[in-house]
Design a protein around this motif. Structure first.
Motif, PDB file in Angstrom:
ATOM      1  N   ALA B 176      -2.609   6.062   1.936  1.00  0.00           N
ATOM      2  CA  ALA B 176      -3.313   5.418   3.112  1.00  0.00           C
ATOM      3  C   ALA B 176      -3.345   3.839   2.597  1.00  0.00           C
ATOM      4  CB  ALA B 176      -4.446   5.994   3.376  1.00  0.00           C
ATOM      5  N   ARG B 177      -3.608   2.990   3.649  1.00  0.00           N
ATOM      6  CA  ARG B 177      -3.990   1.638   3.359  1.00  0.00           C
ATOM      7  C   ARG B 177      -5.391   1.102   3.191  1.00  0.00           C
ATOM      8  NH1 ARG B 177       0.596  -1.303   4.738  1.00  0.00           N
ATOM      9  NH2 ARG B 177      -0.763  -3.252   5.137  1.00  0.00           N
ATOM     10  N   VAL B 178      -6.205   1.639   4.156  1.00  0.00           N
ATOM     11  CA  VAL B 178      -7.596   1.061   3.808  1.00  0.00           C
ATOM     12  C   VAL B 178      -8.563   2.107   3.209  1.00  0.00           C
ATOM     13  CG1 VAL B 178      -9.721   0.155   5.230  1.00  0.00           C
ATOM     14  CG2 VAL B 178      -7.350  -0.483   5.987  1.00  0.00           C
ATOM     15  N   TYR B 179      -8.662   3.281   3.691  1.00  0.00           N
ATOM     16  CA  TYR B 179      -9.274   4.415   3.228  1.00  0.00           C
ATOM     17  C   TYR B 179      -8.226   5.119   2.289  1.00  0.00           C
ATOM     18  CZ  TYR B 179     -13.090   3.189   6.176  1.00  0.00           C
ATOM     19  OH  TYR B 179     -14.171   2.498   6.822  1.00  0.00           O
ATOM     20  N   HIS B 180      -8.304   5.024   1.044  1.00  0.00           N
ATOM     21  CA  HIS B 180      -7.307   5.392   0.186  1.00  0.00           C
ATOM     22  C   HIS B 180      -7.604   6.954  -0.217  1.00  0.00           C
ATOM     23  CE1 HIS B 180      -7.964   1.112  -0.968  1.00  0.00           C
ATOM     24  NE2 HIS B 180      -6.862   1.137  -0.121  1.00  0.00           N
ATOM     25  N   MET B 181      -8.836   7.446  -0.249  1.00  0.00           N
ATOM     26  CA  MET B 181      -8.848   8.844  -0.630  1.00  0.00           C
ATOM     27  C   MET B 181      -8.014   9.067  -1.846  1.00  0.00           C
ATOM     28  SD  MET B 181      -9.109  10.422   3.198  1.00  0.00           S
ATOM     29  CE  MET B 181      -9.568   9.585   4.666  1.00  0.00           C
ATOM     30  N   TYR B 182      -8.280   8.299  -2.904  1.00  0.00           N
ATOM     31  CA  TYR B 182      -7.444   8.537  -4.041  1.00  0.00           C
ATOM     32  C   TYR B 182      -7.932   9.111  -5.181  1.00  0.00           C
ATOM     33  CZ  TYR B 182      -3.845   7.228  -7.566  1.00  0.00           C
ATOM     34  OH  TYR B 182      -2.985   7.147  -8.535  1.00  0.00           O
ATOM     35  N   ILE B 183      -9.221   8.747  -5.464  1.00  0.00           N
ATOM     36  CA  ILE B 183      -9.859   9.281  -6.748  1.00  0.00           C
ATOM     37  C   ILE B 183     -10.693  10.437  -6.193  1.00  0.00           C
ATOM     38  CG2 ILE B 183     -11.544   8.745  -8.231  1.00  0.00           C
ATOM     39  CD1 ILE B 183     -11.143   5.596  -7.883  1.00  0.00           C
ATOM     40  N   ILE B 184     -10.332  11.769  -6.846  1.00  0.00           N
ATOM     41  CA  ILE B 184     -11.061  12.816  -6.583  1.00  0.00           C
ATOM     42  C   ILE B 184     -11.465  13.593  -7.739  1.00  0.00           C
ATOM     43  CG2 ILE B 184      -8.767  14.360  -6.949  1.00  0.00           C
ATOM     44  CD1 ILE B 184      -9.285  15.667  -4.528  1.00  0.00           C
ATOM     45  N   PRO B 185     -12.683  14.276  -7.548  1.00  0.00           N
ATOM     46  CA  PRO B 185     -13.227  15.004  -8.690  1.00  0.00           C
ATOM     47  C   PRO B 185     -12.408  15.597  -9.646  1.00  0.00           C
ATOM     48  CG  PRO B 185     -14.495  15.480  -6.914  1.00  0.00           C
ATOM     49  CD  PRO B 185     -13.437  14.628  -6.335  1.00  0.00           C
ATOM     50  N   GLY B 186     -11.870  15.078 -10.897  1.00  0.00           N
ATOM     51  CA  GLY B 186     -10.977  15.878 -11.795  1.00  0.00           C
ATOM     52  C   GLY B 186      -9.913  14.756 -11.942  1.00  0.00           C
ATOM     53  N   GLY B 187      -9.531  13.895 -11.425  1.00  0.00           N
ATOM     54  CA  GLY B 187      -8.690  13.112 -11.509  1.00  0.00           C
ATOM     55  C   GLY B 187      -8.225  12.133 -10.336  1.00  0.00           C
ATOM     56  N   VAL B 188      -6.928  11.803 -10.066  1.00  0.00           N
ATOM     57  CA  VAL B 188      -6.505  11.291  -8.902  1.00  0.00           C
ATOM     58  C   VAL B 188      -5.558  12.022  -8.202  1.00  0.00           C
ATOM     59  CG1 VAL B 188      -6.949   8.868  -9.801  1.00  0.00           C
ATOM     60  CG2 VAL B 188      -4.693  10.177 -10.290  1.00  0.00           C
ATOM     61  N   ARG B 189      -5.073  11.548  -7.107  1.00  0.00           N
ATOM     62  CA  ARG B 189      -4.225  12.403  -6.105  1.00  0.00           C
ATOM     63  C   ARG B 189      -2.721  11.835  -6.159  1.00  0.00           C
ATOM     64  NH1 ARG B 189      -6.769  13.017  -0.500  1.00  0.00           N
ATOM     65  NH2 ARG B 189      -5.824  14.796  -0.464  1.00  0.00           N
ATOM     66  N   GLY B 190      -2.160  11.129  -7.090  1.00  0.00           N
ATOM     67  CA  GLY B 190      -0.903  10.653  -7.159  1.00  0.00           C
ATOM     68  C   GLY B 190      -0.579  10.112  -8.499  1.00  0.00           C
ATOM     69  N   ALA B 191       0.549  10.406  -8.933  1.00  0.00           N
ATOM     70  CA  ALA B 191       0.988   9.781 -10.226  1.00  0.00           C
ATOM     71  C   ALA B 191       1.748   8.255  -9.413  1.00  0.00           C
ATOM     72  CB  ALA B 191       1.967  10.418 -10.824  1.00  0.00           C
ATOM     73  N   LEU B 192       1.901   7.372 -10.541  1.00  0.00           N
ATOM     74  CA  LEU B 192       2.494   5.941 -10.075  1.00  0.00           C
ATOM     75  C   LEU B 192       3.901   6.259  -9.571  1.00  0.00           C
ATOM     76  CD1 LEU B 192       1.051   3.281 -10.572  1.00  0.00           C
ATOM     77  CD2 LEU B 192       2.330   2.876 -12.676  1.00  0.00           C
ATOM     78  N   PRO B 193       4.023   5.709  -8.285  1.00  0.00           N
ATOM     79  CA  PRO B 193       5.713   6.143  -7.819  1.00  0.00           C
ATOM     80  C   PRO B 193       6.462   5.091  -8.599  1.00  0.00           C
ATOM     81  CG  PRO B 193       3.983   5.200  -6.220  1.00  0.00           C
ATOM     82  CD  PRO B 193       3.237   5.020  -7.449  1.00  0.00           C
ATOM     83  N   ASP B 194       7.828   5.682  -8.486  1.00  0.00           N
ATOM     84  CA  ASP B 194       8.949   4.609  -9.198  1.00  0.00           C
ATOM     85  C   ASP B 194       8.981   3.193  -8.733  1.00  0.00           C
ATOM     86  OD1 ASP B 194       9.463   7.027 -10.469  1.00  0.00           O
ATOM     87  OD2 ASP B 194      11.101   7.602  -9.343  1.00  0.00           O
ATOM     88  N   GLY B 195       8.947   2.379  -9.672  1.00  0.00           N
ATOM     89  CA  GLY B 195       9.048   0.853  -9.164  1.00  0.00           C
ATOM     90  C   GLY B 195       8.010   0.361  -8.542  1.00  0.00           C
ATOM     91  N   PHE B 196       7.024   0.933  -8.784  1.00  0.00           N
ATOM     92  CA  PHE B 196       5.671   0.294  -8.436  1.00  0.00           C
ATOM     93  C   PHE B 196       5.167  -0.953  -8.933  1.00  0.00           C
ATOM     94  CE2 PHE B 196       1.070  -0.220  -8.457  1.00  0.00           C
ATOM     95  CZ  PHE B 196       0.637   0.105  -7.367  1.00  0.00           C
ATOM     96  N   LYS B 197       5.405  -0.719 -10.520  1.00  0.00           N
ATOM     97  CA  LYS B 197       4.914  -1.917 -11.309  1.00  0.00           C
ATOM     98  C   LYS B 197       5.700  -3.009 -10.791  1.00  0.00           C
ATOM     99  CE  LYS B 197       3.552   0.895 -15.407  1.00  0.00           C
ATOM    100  NZ  LYS B 197       3.830   1.232 -16.720  1.00  0.00           N
ATOM    101  N   GLU B 198       7.284  -2.826 -10.449  1.00  0.00           N
ATOM    102  CA  GLU B 198       8.049  -4.094 -10.438  1.00  0.00           C
ATOM    103  C   GLU B 198       7.584  -4.779  -8.953  1.00  0.00           C
ATOM    104  OE1 GLU B 198       9.242  -1.054 -11.318  1.00  0.00           O
ATOM    105  OE2 GLU B 198       9.785  -2.129 -13.103  1.00  0.00           O
ATOM    106  N   ARG B 199       7.246  -3.890  -8.079  1.00  0.00           N
ATOM    107  CA  ARG B 199       6.884  -4.438  -6.577  1.00  0.00           C
ATOM    108  C   ARG B 199       5.382  -4.886  -6.974  1.00  0.00           C
ATOM    109  NH1 ARG B 199       9.679   0.270  -5.260  1.00  0.00           N
ATOM    110  NH2 ARG B 199       7.876   1.616  -5.433  1.00  0.00           N
ATOM    111  N   MET B 200       4.578  -4.441  -7.643  1.00  0.00           N
ATOM    112  CA  MET B 200       3.421  -5.009  -7.814  1.00  0.00           C
ATOM    113  C   MET B 200       3.564  -6.454  -8.592  1.00  0.00           C
ATOM    114  SD  MET B 200       0.151  -4.096  -7.310  1.00  0.00           S
ATOM    115  CE  MET B 200      -1.312  -4.789  -7.710  1.00  0.00           C
ATOM    116  N   GLU B 201       4.348  -6.454  -9.201  1.00  0.00           N
ATOM    117  CA  GLU B 201       4.422  -7.812 -10.071  1.00  0.00           C
ATOM    118  C   GLU B 201       4.999  -8.769  -9.219  1.00  0.00           C
ATOM    119  OE1 GLU B 201       3.627  -8.503 -13.269  1.00  0.00           O
ATOM    120  OE2 GLU B 201       4.161 -10.642 -12.709  1.00  0.00           O
ATOM    121  N   ASP B 202       5.958  -8.686  -8.171  1.00  0.00           N
ATOM    122  CA  ASP B 202       6.243  -9.355  -7.268  1.00  0.00           C
ATOM    123  C   ASP B 202       5.128  -9.992  -6.444  1.00  0.00           C
ATOM    124  OD1 ASP B 202       8.805  -9.247  -7.777  1.00  0.00           O
ATOM    125  OD2 ASP B 202       9.443  -7.868  -6.102  1.00  0.00           O
ATOM    126  N   ASN B 203       4.247  -9.084  -5.948  1.00  0.00           N
ATOM    127  CA  ASN B 203       3.042  -9.343  -5.340  1.00  0.00           C
ATOM    128  C   ASN B 203       2.097 -10.393  -6.088  1.00  0.00           C
ATOM    129  OD1 ASN B 203       2.860  -6.162  -3.801  1.00  0.00           O
ATOM    130  ND2 ASN B 203       3.968  -7.844  -3.346  1.00  0.00           N
TER     131      ASN B 203
END
Lengths: 608, 398, 186
Positions: B176-203
């Protein structure tokens, strides 16, 4: 304030952006969302079982479970409620908790995110049923994986005596859960209630599992006794059909909830004290009426009927052929699975409700059914299957060829049981496993080693016995060779020396009739000094006089036909239940007994 | 100067005769004063809040903050929800950096149920990543937004575009873009997607460029300097008295940063030093936020470099539908872009929280601080002061 | 933290002392001593930063629990002073003279719980709701669901089914097994 020329000019560098390409997305409507985007729902309705976990976890109460009509493959049946989630997009916040908990992995969110409509009511829809164009989208939110799960998929391990410790004694080997283990196991339940319909007795399973979580054993017992007056027994030897449909165990690699052991856990926590039971269940004072009911047989059906009739105030008298109550539960099931004191615990409570029991009375010879019908207002017959069935292969009439039911009964009554060095058992059901494992124990006692071969027509995958029975029998040293059909008991010099078998290719023919086909080339001889037949049991209806037989109707395989109130067709005062009608197993007997009691109540009240 | 040029002589009697303070008496019936409502529907107001201004001429004599245009009783609603159901509601209490509230709910429940140490390392790094990304998204709007209050709109457009890129990354990571709902009791709801770091670095490279541009645009800008310098000064004495936190405290030399003071997650493994300034005015607040922008970009790079490549994203916990937490209470805090945020979390042994209470920095900044600071200021500067305090009404009326 | 609690308990009677973390401790102090203790902590022990004030409704005990959460910026730890006040007559000594932010908290608590802080400025002013004449909305006995049903207009276009109950109706009707089902069927 001083002015710096640089400060006046530098901001104009922003004009350099004028020549840059605009960054705006030209057509935002076709922008594809990320592969993990939480968009609109899709549900694989053929996979979904309508367990309602999505509804339970929905924090906005956006999900309803609605009946689906007109979709092939969706119907209310054992293991499928026939309901499917419908989602109100006026409330949904697309958190996807419903996807994360989905027991079947059928629900998902696609990455579609635009939907325009003029009618607000359209925004309540049933994913997978209401036609939507986004179902074909592959991308979207699914369960994240990587150790992310909302409930444990692994059953809490049940501790058992090791095979070496248990194979030489009849001591119960399943240890039962500790409080901590039981709570941990009960915690896995999603309380969908799919199991309740499948359980023949329709027990309130989610509710008593909740009682385990809450550590409220008294409440748990109340729930158990609402539908099942033999919790100690059922908690040990129930065939647990409920666990087959448990939504927690739906997915491959997931264990269903250990419903049976949790039931046993509840019953085990209450000490064997009938006064305590009465206190707890509120059955200390029961207003008696003047009606009398005779019950033939003290097996699960008879005991269950007696229990519920007694609670309704009827005066019940059980006529039992054998010296102790319990029927097949006592005389058919070995005590390493079901110890006698646990039977007594359940039975004593039922008898304490004012149920009269007459042992060693054989209805038909000691007292006729006609007499009972005169002395009592109604008769309930739960006489069970106590006659062994023979394979009728050559040599099966030899004196060293036995019936498993007879041997199992003799083990209990203390009558002499012949034990030979090598034993062959014919049969692949639970009773066959019982006699196999009992003979193994007797062999250990007598010879110090186990040499039992059990063989069945069905192959390994289709053996009717519970899987764990087969596994445990093998652990105890028994040899199970499925997939062979017995042809002849080999007799040499008047003594049984073995069993000649052929490989079984198929059991049923095209029409579905029993007609096994064999591969004669694959012949084996299982050596044995005695052969035990355990291919099923038949009923003994000799207590029915010819006159009564002429009044009632019989169906295929000699079963008495009953109406929906469990009355024998033709004789309104005679109610039938237990293995002779359904099953065979304990839980069907209990369910029959309960319903029989309700029907008798209805029958005896109709005149008033 | 303009008055001199026009030859206009104002009537001194009508103007405030002395320096205006909170104690200056005002007599509304004298017809010398005017009441102006700023908001709740006003493009210059931060979110849905209103300020009731009493002005004489253009000088603010009194200010009263009004909130409640958004109130949906989030805290109360969460009391009706299971522990795992809390986070989708909690994020509504802070639109700009919703991840902070997800973290509070997750961390509090983990701490009270004894799972605080069970959260996988990978999940904690991902939590830190999403929190820093949220800070970055907030700053990308906040820093040029300060220019916006002085009618310098171009920077806002640049910033919002880059913020959108960060939201793209959030969309990839959390769904999701604004309300991410990502951090959940016990951990998080998704691993880092492939290629995320590269795209982030571009940004991040784009943002590096933006940081330089915005510096030229705002901090080498005589108009901005003239209006922002010396405006609405926070003094170190005020910090504890008013409960000022975060950049608003650091702008006057009071170095408070939860990430350093009470390190949470793995902030003690990262190399950073929170920027401070001494003047305490709007300019220095904006200036250290700009420095924080540089720092946040650096922190995201550090996190992406230091985090493990893979791992479990959630620890084994009880069935979420049956999860009960023993009676207890805790307070969990973190450093959001606006300063110390925290949550007081009370459980009573049932499957739902007894009470949750969010401590948002705006609770003080937007009411007691803002009302105090506006007195004696010019009406034209009200927005600038408000934005410089980074007021955010959802966390007041949560 | 231990020393601080020892010091405090030599002055005031502390109850329910809980060391929640290394840097966070909660302790309950009587209503009479609470503000004095908070002032002492602020002026002599360096707990100069008021993190927040809060209130919890322990309706079953007939108490409101107020919380003064204080932070020591030097030692970087927190102490939560809890005060139980009677729910029937909720009144507490105002602390607005200690921090400039306190009156806001007290005004909010007055609105959302109905607690009175005599002398606290602008106590009666509306905070987040205007013209509210129901039960103060953060009290446990205020039911948001009931209020929503009463105040707004449910569309009435939703109906759900319990799987177990639905399956009973479909698969084995007329066979109630529990007393409740027998009652429902009648």
């Amino acid at each position: 304030m001083s002015f710096n020329l640089k400060d006046i000019l530098t901001p104009f560098t922003a004009w350099s952006r004028v020549v840059k390409e605009p960054v705006t997305i030209k057509d935002p409507f076709t922008r594809e969302a990320a592969p993990r985007y939480r968009g609109f729902h899709d549900n694989d309705v053929q996979l979904c079982i309508g367990c309602g976990s999505c509804e339970a976890i929905c924090e906005n109460q956006a999900i309803d479970l609605v009946p689906i009509e007109g979709v092939e493959g969706i119907e209310t049946k054992s293991g499928d409620s026939g309901l499917r989630p419908s989602i109100d997009y006026g409330r949904c916040c697309w958190c996807a908790l419903c996807v994360d908990i989905c027991t079947t992995d059928s629900l998902r969110l696609t990455n579609a995110y635009t939907w325009v409509d003029t009618d607000p009511d359209n925004f309540i829809f049933t994913p997978g049923v209401t036609p939507k164009d986004w179902y074909e989208k592959e991308e979207g939110w699914r369960k994240p994986g990587h150790g992310y799960e909302f409930y444990s998929h692994e059953r809490v391990h049940m501790e058992e005596l090791h095979a070496d410790e248990r194979k030489d004694s009849f001591i119960e080997f399943v240890k039962g859960y500790s409080a901590e283990q039981a709570k941990k196991e009960a915690d896995r339940c999603v309380a969908c209630g799919i199991c309740t319909a499948t359980c023949p007795a329709h027990m309130g399973i989610p509710e008593y599992i909740k009682a385990v979580r809450d550590d409220d054993m008294e409440h748990g017992m109340k729930i158990l006794y609402e539908t099942n007056p033999l919790p100690e027994i059922c908690g040990r030897i129930c065939t647990h059909k409920c666990e087959d449909v448990c939504s927690v165990g739906f997915k491959n690699g997931s264990d269903p909830l250990s419903i049976r052991w949790l039931k046993r856990y509840i019953a085990d926590q209450i000490p064997a004290d009938v006064d305590k039971y009465k206190d707890m269940l509120g059955t200390g004072e029961i207003a008696k009426n003047d009606k009398k009911v005779a019950i033939i047989g003290s097996g699960p059906a008879g005991l269950s009927a007696a229990h519920y009739l007694a609670l309704l105030g009827y005066n019940c008298t059980i006529f039992e052929k054998l010296p102790q109550a319990g029927g097949m539960m006592r005389y058919g099931i070995p005590s390493y699975r079901l110890p006698y004191d646990q039977i007594d615990k359940d039975v004593d409570y039922i008898l304490s409700l004012g149920v009269d029991i007459k042992y060693n009375v054989n209805v038909g010879t000691d007292i006729t059914l006609e007499q009972l019908s005169k002395d009592f207002d109604a008769v309930y017959a739960g006489t069970g299957l106590h006659l062994g069935r023979s394979t009728r292969i050559p040599g099966s009439e030899h004196e060293n060829v036995y019936q498993s039911v007879d041997l199992l009964r003799n083990i209990v009554t203390g009558a002499p049981v012949p034990v030979e060095k090598k034993v062959v058992v014919i049969g692949g059901g639970n009773v066959a496993m019982d006699i196999t494992r009992s003979m193994a124990r007797l062999q250990m006692e007598k010879f110090g080693e186990v040499n039992v071969i059990a063989t069945s027509l069905e192959d390994e995958e289709h053996m009717p016995a519970d899987r764990e029975e087969v596994v445990e029998a093998r652990e105890e040293g028994c040899t199970i060779i499925p997939g062979y059909g017995p042809q002849e008991v080999v007799i040499t010099d008047g003594k049984v020396t073995g069993l000649r078998v052929w490989k079984c290719l198929s059991i049923f023919d095209e029409t579905g009739a029993f007609n096994p086909k064999f591969d004669e080339a694959d012949e084996r001889i299982f050596e044995g000094d005695m052969v035990i037949e355990s291919i099923g049991q038949g009923m003994d209806l000799s207590y029915l006089s010819e006159e009564i037989k002429s009044k009632i109707e019989f169906g295929p395989r000699g079963r008495i036909l009953v109406n929906e109130d469990w009355q024998a067709k033709g004789l309104p005062w005679l109610f039938i239940g237990g293995d002779i009608i359904e099953g065979p197993d304990v839980i069907h007997g209990i369910a029959n007994g309960h319903r029989g009691a309700q029907s008798i109540d209805k029958f005896l009240n109709e005149g008033r | 100067m303009i008055n001199k040029f026009l030859g206009f002589k104002p009537d001194e009697k009508l103007l405030p005769s002395q320096t205006v303070t909170e104690d200056t008496e005002i007599d509304l019936s004298s017809h010398k004063y005017q009441k102006i409502w700023l908001g709740p529907n006003h493009p210059g107001v931060t979110g849905n809040m209103a300020i009731e201004l009493t002005v004489q001429g253009t000088t603010v004599m009194r200010a009263k903050t009004h909130v409640g245009y958004l109130h949906r009783g989030f805290e109360k609603l969460i009391e009706r929800r299971l522990f795992v159901q809390g986070f989708p509601t909690s994020i509504r209490m802070c639109v700009a950096e919703p991840d902070t509230n997800e973290y509070f709910i997750a961390r509090s429940t983990e701490e009270l149920s004894g799972y605080a140490d069970a959260v996988p390392e990978y999940a904690n790094w991902l939590r830190m990543l999403s929190l820093e990304m949220a800070r970055l998204a907030g700053l990308l709007r906040g820093v040029p937004g300060q220019g916006g209050t002085f009618a310098l709109g171009i920077g806002v457009q640049w910033g919002v575009y880059l913020r959108d890129l960060i939201l793209d990354r959030f969309e990839e990571l959390s769904g999701a873009r604004v309300y991410h709902m990502y951090i959940i009791p016990g951990g998080v709801r998704g691993a880092l997607p492939d290629g995320f770091k590269e795209r982030m670095e571009d940004n991040l490279r784009d943002i590096d460029d933006f940081i330089i541009r915005i510096k030229k645009l705002m901090f080498h800008n005589s108009v901005f300097k003239q209006r922002a310098k010396g405006l609405a000064v926070i003094t170190p004495e005020m910090v504890d008295k008013y409960g000022i936190v975060g950049t608003n405290a650091r702008c006057c030399g009071v170095k408070r940063d939860v990430r350093k003071d009470n390190p949470y997650l793995y902030y003690d493994k990262l190399d950073f030093d929170p920027p401070t300034a001494t003047d305490g005015d709007v300019y220095s607040r904006t200036w250290i936020r700009w420095q924080e922008l540089i720092q946040t970009v650096d922190l995201i790079r550090q996190i992406m470099a230091k985090m493990p490549k893979k791992g479990d994203i959630r620890c084994k916990m009880p069935n979420v539908l049956n999860w009960k937490i023993p009676k207890g209470e805790t307070y969990v805090r973190l450093e959001s872009g606006r300063g110390e945020m925290g949550m007081y979390y009370v459980t009573d042994g049932s499957d739902k929280p007894r009470r949750i209470n969010l401590r948002g920095p705006s609770y003080n900044h937007a009411i007691s601080v803002l009302e105090h600071m506006l007195i004696g200021q010019d009406v034209a500067d009200v927005h600038a002061i408000m934005v410089s305090l980074q007021t955010c009404p959802p966390e007041i009326e949560r | 933290m231990k020393e601080l609690i020892e010091k405090l308990s030599s002055k005031y009677e502390l109850q329910e002392v809980v060391y929640q973390r290394d840097n966070l401790v909660f302790a309950a102090i009587s209503k009479e001593n609470a503000i004095e203790a908070v002032t002492y902590l602020r002026d002599y022990e360096g707990y100069t930063h008021l993190v927040m004030m809060s209130c919890v409704d322990w309706i079953e005990d007939g108490k409101y629990q107020l919380l003064y959460l204080l932070h020591n910026p030097k030692l970087k730890n927190d102490i939560g002073i809890k005060v139980y006040i009677d729910r029937e007559n909720p009144e507490m000594v105002s602390a607005h003279h200690l921090w400039k932010s306190v009156w806001t908290y007290q005004r909010e608590m007055h609105e959302s719980f109905g607690i009175v802080f005599p002398g606290s400025p602008r106590l009666e002013e509306n905070f987040v709701v205007e013209g509210w004449d129901e039960t103060p909305f953060m009290r446990r006995d205020f039911d948001t669901h009931e209020y929503a049903e009463k105040t707004y207009f449910p569309r009435g276009n939703r109906k759900t089914n319990d799987p177990a109950e639905y399956m009973r109706k479909k698969l084995y009707p007329n066979q109630p097994v529990t007393a409740k089902q027998r009652k429902d069927d009648k």
